[in-house]
Design a protein around this motif. Structure first.
Motif, PDB file in Angstrom:
ATOM      1  N   GLU A 240       0.812  -1.215   0.000  1.00  0.00           N
ATOM      2  CA  GLU A 240       0.000   0.000   0.000  1.00  0.00           C
ATOM      3  C   GLU A 240       0.849   1.270   0.000  1.00  0.00           C
ATOM      4  OE1 GLU A 240      -2.681  -0.267   3.314  1.00  0.00           O
ATOM      5  OE2 GLU A 240      -3.531  -2.165   2.609  1.00  0.00           O
ATOM      6  N   MET A 241       1.916   1.288   0.760  1.00  0.00           N
ATOM      7  CA  MET A 241       2.705   2.503   0.946  1.00  0.00           C
ATOM      8  C   MET A 241       3.998   2.528   0.141  1.00  0.00           C
ATOM      9  SD  MET A 241       0.883   4.323   2.935  1.00  0.00           S
ATOM     10  CE  MET A 241       2.015   5.593   3.395  1.00  0.00           C
TER      11      MET A 241
ATOM     12  N   PRO B 264       4.948   2.675  -3.087  1.00  0.00           N
ATOM     13  CA  PRO B 264       5.199   3.719  -4.096  1.00  0.00           C
ATOM     14  C   PRO B 264       5.412   5.102  -3.471  1.00  0.00           C
ATOM     15  CG  PRO B 264       3.388   2.298  -4.778  1.00  0.00           C
ATOM     16  CD  PRO B 264       3.728   1.918  -3.365  1.00  0.00           C
ATOM     17  N   ALA B 265       4.632   5.444  -2.447  1.00  0.00           N
ATOM     18  CA  ALA B 265       4.792   6.759  -1.802  1.00  0.00           C
ATOM     19  C   ALA B 265       6.140   6.840  -1.098  1.00  0.00           C
ATOM     20  CB  ALA B 265       3.659   6.999  -0.808  1.00  0.00           C
ATOM     21  N   LEU B 266       6.536   5.761  -0.425  1.00  0.00           N
ATOM     22  CA  LEU B 266       7.833   5.755   0.260  1.00  0.00           C
ATOM     23  C   LEU B 266       8.986   5.850  -0.730  1.00  0.00           C
ATOM     24  CD1 LEU B 266       7.195   3.117   3.053  1.00  0.00           C
ATOM     25  CD2 LEU B 266       7.406   5.579   3.309  1.00  0.00           C
TER      26      LEU B 266
ATOM     27  N   GLY C  61       8.987   7.466  -3.503  1.00  0.00           N
ATOM     28  CA  GLY C  61       9.081   8.866  -3.896  1.00  0.00           C
ATOM     29  C   GLY C  61       9.796   9.699  -2.850  1.00  0.00           C
ATOM     30  N   ILE C  62       9.502   9.448  -1.572  1.00  0.00           N
ATOM     31  CA  ILE C  62      10.176  10.177  -0.497  1.00  0.00           C
ATOM     32  C   ILE C  62      11.660   9.838  -0.482  1.00  0.00           C
ATOM     33  CG2 ILE C  62      10.366  10.354   2.016  1.00  0.00           C
ATOM     34  CD1 ILE C  62       7.326  10.036   2.138  1.00  0.00           C
TER      35      ILE C  62
ATOM     36  N   GLU D  67      13.605  11.824  -2.936  1.00  0.00           N
ATOM     37  CA  GLU D  67      13.736  13.256  -2.672  1.00  0.00           C
ATOM     38  C   GLU D  67      14.678  13.586  -1.523  1.00  0.00           C
ATOM     39  OE1 GLU D  67      10.310  15.728  -2.586  1.00  0.00           O
ATOM     40  OE2 GLU D  67       9.228  14.437  -3.988  1.00  0.00           O
TER      41      GLU D  67
ATOM     42  N   ASP E 211      -1.830  11.013  12.609  1.00  0.00           N
ATOM     43  CA  ASP E 211      -0.895  11.490  11.585  1.00  0.00           C
ATOM     44  C   ASP E 211       0.534  11.155  12.010  1.00  0.00           C
ATOM     45  OD1 ASP E 211      -3.005  12.526  10.215  1.00  0.00           O
ATOM     46  OD2 ASP E 211      -2.567  14.632  10.664  1.00  0.00           O
TER      47      ASP E 211
END
Length: 121
Positions: free
Chosen positions: A69-70, A72-74, A76-77, A80, A97
């Motif tokens: 689930e996470m 792809p987002a990780l 990207g981070i 960067e 959060d």
């Protein structure tokens, strides 16, 4: 981390054929010594391997779900952020959060600043 590696090495070496002749007493003593050594090594490593298996069984499904689930987002981070040492440990807020704060930039010491020039009054 070294213990599983040692276990694999011990297992690999224990399955290789002995190079000593059957009738050679010094060779058979060396072979028996190696067997005892690797048996002891295996006995020492077994609890750590069992713990590792238990941990994988407990956390594996959750980690797989999290990464699917996470992931792809990780990724990207990770692309960067250049230096993770510039960030604080993640913090979970009461509302759920998760934030990662950047550490404050270091302020140069006063003696490192260039001397002030004369001022006109």
């Amino acid at each position: 981390m070294k213990q599983p590696l040692a276990f694999v090495l011990a297992l690999a070496l224990s399955t290789t054929p002995a190079s000593a002749q059957e009738g050679d007493e010094s060779g058979s003593m060396m072979q028996r010594g190696l067997e005892l050594f690797f048996e002891g090594l295996r006995d020492e490593v077994s609890p750590a391997l069992r713990d590792l298996q238990d941990m994988v069984a407990e956390y594996g499904p959750g980690m797989r779900r999290f990464l699917s689930e996470m992931g792809p987002a990780l990724a990207g981070i990770l692309e960067e952020v250049e230096d993770w040492s510039r960030y604080e440990a993640p913090e979970i807020l009461p509302n759920g959060d998760i934030i990662i704060r950047r550490k404050p930039d270091e302020v140069p010491e006063p003696e490192a600043l260039p001397p002030a020039g004369p001022t006109d009054i």
